[in-house]
Design a protein around this motif. Structure first.
Motif, PDB file in Angstrom:
ATOM      1  N   ILE A 202      16.722  64.004  58.721  1.00  0.00           N
ATOM      2  CA  ILE A 202      16.653  62.037  57.926  1.00  0.00           C
ATOM      3  C   ILE A 202      18.088  61.540  58.144  1.00  0.00           C
ATOM      4  CG2 ILE A 202      15.029  62.785  56.515  1.00  0.00           C
ATOM      5  CD1 ILE A 202      17.103  62.491  54.311  1.00  0.00           C
TER       6      ILE A 202
ATOM      7  N   THR B  22      13.717  59.606  58.363  1.00  0.00           N
ATOM      8  CA  THR B  22      13.749  58.609  57.475  1.00  0.00           C
ATOM      9  C   THR B  22      15.126  57.973  57.185  1.00  0.00           C
ATOM     10  OG1 THR B  22      11.922  58.894  56.347  1.00  0.00           O
ATOM     11  CG2 THR B  22      13.397  58.316  54.879  1.00  0.00           C
TER      12      THR B  22
ATOM     13  N   HIS C 176       7.024  57.877  52.259  1.00  0.00           N
ATOM     14  CA  HIS C 176       7.603  58.274  53.449  1.00  0.00           C
ATOM     15  C   HIS C 176       6.737  59.420  54.160  1.00  0.00           C
ATOM     16  CE1 HIS C 176      10.721  55.357  54.353  1.00  0.00           C
ATOM     17  NE2 HIS C 176      11.477  55.444  52.375  1.00  0.00           N
TER      18      HIS C 176
ATOM     19  N   VAL D 194       9.576  62.182  50.638  1.00  0.00           N
ATOM     20  CA  VAL D 194       9.973  61.850  51.421  1.00  0.00           C
ATOM     21  C   VAL D 194       8.984  63.288  52.239  1.00  0.00           C
ATOM     22  CG1 VAL D 194      10.986  62.251  54.037  1.00  0.00           C
ATOM     23  CG2 VAL D 194      11.932  60.655  51.860  1.00  0.00           C
TER      24      VAL D 194
END
Ligand SMILES: Nc1ncnc2c1ncn2[C@@H]1O[C@H](COP(=O)(O)OP(=O)(O)OP(=O)(O)O)[C@@H](O)[C@H]1O
Ligand SMILES: [Mg+2]
Lengths: 376, 252
Positions: free
Chosen positions: A300, A270, A233, A263
């Motif tokens: 996130i 995310t 990500h 991430v």
């Protein structure tokens, strides 16, 4: 669960030159589980190797000379670099933009020699929607890449089927790049071959992309099946869901599932979750399951992982048997049900049923039971 | 006329701490067409007795005998017992993920009847049975017991009872978790089954309320792994007013 080594956060080494990558020795994190004696044939160039092509070209599926291939994809390990440099034919599936293609595009892959290199490229144009099924040739040893690009606002559901009662060796890296607000569903169905190593990976080119990686695998005696997932990500507001389930039976059956989700700092918003469950049907098999989540930002929506390997649930078995269902059939029902949970996420009734039939067949379950009452 | 005969059965469970005897000498004969209620406090071993009859692998019968129409049951596998005509509606029905109710029922009916029911008549048969128990037809496509409420699970058990039509049915606390309307519906289901099939029923319960709908011919008091008193339907009422305390060794 096996202890996960930390994800290497540095950018991955990529090159078209095989010499850049050392020959795997088994000490590398990525190769520590694999039977190198079986896979090593793809660590050196193979004389007389063939290429994989699609049987019967269609409106969307073409076989092209690699010299005419425009691909920016770069290999990330030695087998892929060798395959990319020596493959002669590529399979290209192009879906123009703004097209909604409802019928699954069935791609029957076929190798031209006992050992083959492969390069499959799938491009889905902006705001298009398509379903692609790759049926791999399990009568050949195959090594190569599947490179997918999903355009902005596009939807792609894709299956990669590695099934067939053969001794084939199969290595494929399946890399997908998703566009803005696009939706990708990629499902591996792996039941065949002596030794299989599939590495699905996803990167997001723009915000709003979603990726669902699904997998079902069944390993029997002396089979090695490895799935090595990598989701990176980098863009904000993207989601990933990884759901893999495996069943193992018999001595020497070995499966490996590695789920690396990374991430990056900029990937705010995310939402990610990964899960692997393995069911041991007999004594003897080994299932390695290594989920690994690295967060460089805390900003996130959600992140999680789960991994479990267990034996058969005797209470379920008792319940079914108490309704007259013989033990053998009850076991098959439970295993089928175990996989149905993954395949139910394939919002494609026809394919879902076909894959369920494939699994039922592999389990030796009579067709009549498998078709009645599954799904809608 | 058949019978389910339990003779001086002892059964135990093995845990990490060792082996425990739960059933301590139970004898009971159930003739077809009769209904026996078994009542007893929590933990007295009622469900264990039901499991032992059905053949749950966790429990070991250390002595005694169970026969169905004269045939030894204890040597049969769980599924063979079901095919021989035994049915257990469980207190805590098990979730089976990924297996739809319709697939489960059809597979089970096929196993019990020895042949697959014709598809067309089968769908109607299943729908009718569901309707009689006021089960939403949508349940056919749901996974077995998954996400069912307590009451829905119990109806689903009785749905199986009516489709499988066993010779002897053990209903383990089928009434718990049911509201008054559901209790009536489920009881009607059980009564319809009894009428059609002349089956024997062993009804395990805590409360007398289900006995207002399903009339027992005999009532047994279960305490600490054995039957301590047997009588007619009126025994249930005595229990309701006096409780089980009178049977504890302390009060003897
Ligand atoms: N598998 C098991 N492992 C350990 N102990 C058990 C097991 N099954 C039952 N027991 C114990 O045996 C005793 C009887 O349990 P059982 O479930 O048969 O009681 P019951 O009469 O059905 O109770 P209830 O009215 O609460 O349903 C309890 O003390 C219980 O904890
Ligand atoms: Mg109980």
């Amino acid at each position: 669960m096996t202890i996960a080594p930390p994800i290497d956060l540095s950018p991955r080494l990529t090159s078209l030159d095989p010499a850049v990558f050392g020959v795997p020795t088994g000490r590398e994190v990525e190769w520590r589980f694999a039977p190198l004696d079986v896979f090593s044939k793809f660590f050196q160039a193979i004389d007389g190797a063939g290429s994989v092509t699609a049987r019967g070209a269609t409106e969307f599926v073409r076989n092209v000379d690699v010299l005419d291939l425009h691909s920016s994809w770069l290999p990330t390990d030695r087998p892929m670099a060798i395959a990319r440099s020596l493959v002669q034919q590529a399979v290209v599936i192009d879906i123009p933009k703004d097209r909604v293609i409802e019928d699954p595009i069935m791609v029957d892959l076929q190798g031209s020699a006992a050992s083959c290199y492969q390069h499959v490229e799938v491009n889905v144009g902006a705001f298009s929607s398509a379903v692609v099924v790759l049926q791999h040739d399990m009568d050949r040893d195959v090594c190569g890449a599947i490179v997918v690009t999903v355009g902005d606002g596009a939807k792609l559901t894709m299956l990669s089927v590695v099934a067939g009662d053969t001794n084939a060796v199969h290595i494929s890296n399946w890399h997908t790049t998703t566009g803005r607000d696009s939706a990708f569903v990629g499902c591996t169905v792996t039941t065949g071959g002596r030794a299989v190593r599939i590495s699905p990976s996803v990167t997001y080119r723009a915000p709003g992309g979603s990726a669902e990686l699904l997998g079902v695998f069944l390993a029997d005696s002396e089979q090695y099946l490895e799935h090595r997932i990598f989701v990176e990500h980098e863009q904000p507001h993207c989601t990933s869901r990884v759901t893999y389930k495996g069943a193992l039976s018999g001595a020497g059956a070995h499966t490996v599932w590695v789920g690396d989700v990374l991430v990056r700092r900029g990937a705010t918003g995310t939402d990610t979750y990964e899960m692997n469950r393995n069911l041991l049907l007999t004594e003897g098999p080994r299932a390695d399951s290594v989920p690994n989540l690295e967060l460089e930002t805390g900003d996130i929506v959600g992140a999680g992982h789960a991994s479990a390997t267990g034996r058969f649930d005797d209470e379920q078995l008792f319940y079914l048997q108490a309704r007259g269902i013989p033990e053998h059939q009850a076991r098959q029902l439970v295993v089928r049900g175990f996989f149905a949970e993954v395949l139910a996420r394939l919002n494609q009734g026809q394919l879902r049923d076909a894959m369920m039939r494939l699994i039922s067949h592999r389990l030796g379950l009579p067709e009549q039971v498998s078709t009645s009452g599954f799904g809608s | 006329m058949g019978s389910l005969v339990i003779t001086d059965v002892y059964a135990s469970v093995t845990t990490d701490e060792g082996e425990f005897e739960i059933i301590k000498g139970v004898s009971l004969t159930i003739e077809s067409g009769t209904t026996h209620a078994v009542m007893g406090p929590n933990g007295s071993g009622k469900s264990t007795l039901a499991y032992v009859i059905a053949g749950h692998p966790k429990y070991r019968v250390t002595s005694g005998e169970i026969t169905l129409d004269g045939v030894d049951v204890l040597s049969m596998s769980v599924d063979a017992r079901a095919r021989a005509g035994l049915f257990l509606a469980m207190q805590y029905p098990v979730e089976v993920p990924g297996v739809s109710v319709s697939n489960f029922l059809r597979t089970s009916v096929t196993a019990i009847r020895g042949e697959a029911p014709k598809l067309r008549t089968w769908v109607k048969e299943m729908k009718d049975a569901m309707m009689a128990l006021q089960i939403d037809p949508a349940f056919a496509e749901r996974n077995v017991n998954e996400g069912f409420s307590g009451g829905e699970k119990k109806r689903h058990e009785i749905l199986q009872l009516s489709l499988l039509s066993p010779k002897f049915a053990i209903l383990d606390e089928t009434d718990s978790g049911l509201d008054v309307d559901a209790l009536r519906t489920v009881s009607e289901g059980v009564n319809a089954f009894k009428q059609q099939s002349d089956a024997g029923v062993l009804l395990i319960t805590h409360y007398t309320r289900i006995l207002q709908y399903i009339k027992p011919d005999f009532v047994h008091v279960f305490f600490d792994g054995r039957i301590v008193k047997s009588g007619g339907a009126d025994l249930a009422n005595a229990l309701e007013s006096e409780g089980y305390e009178q049977f504890s060794p302390a009060s003897a």
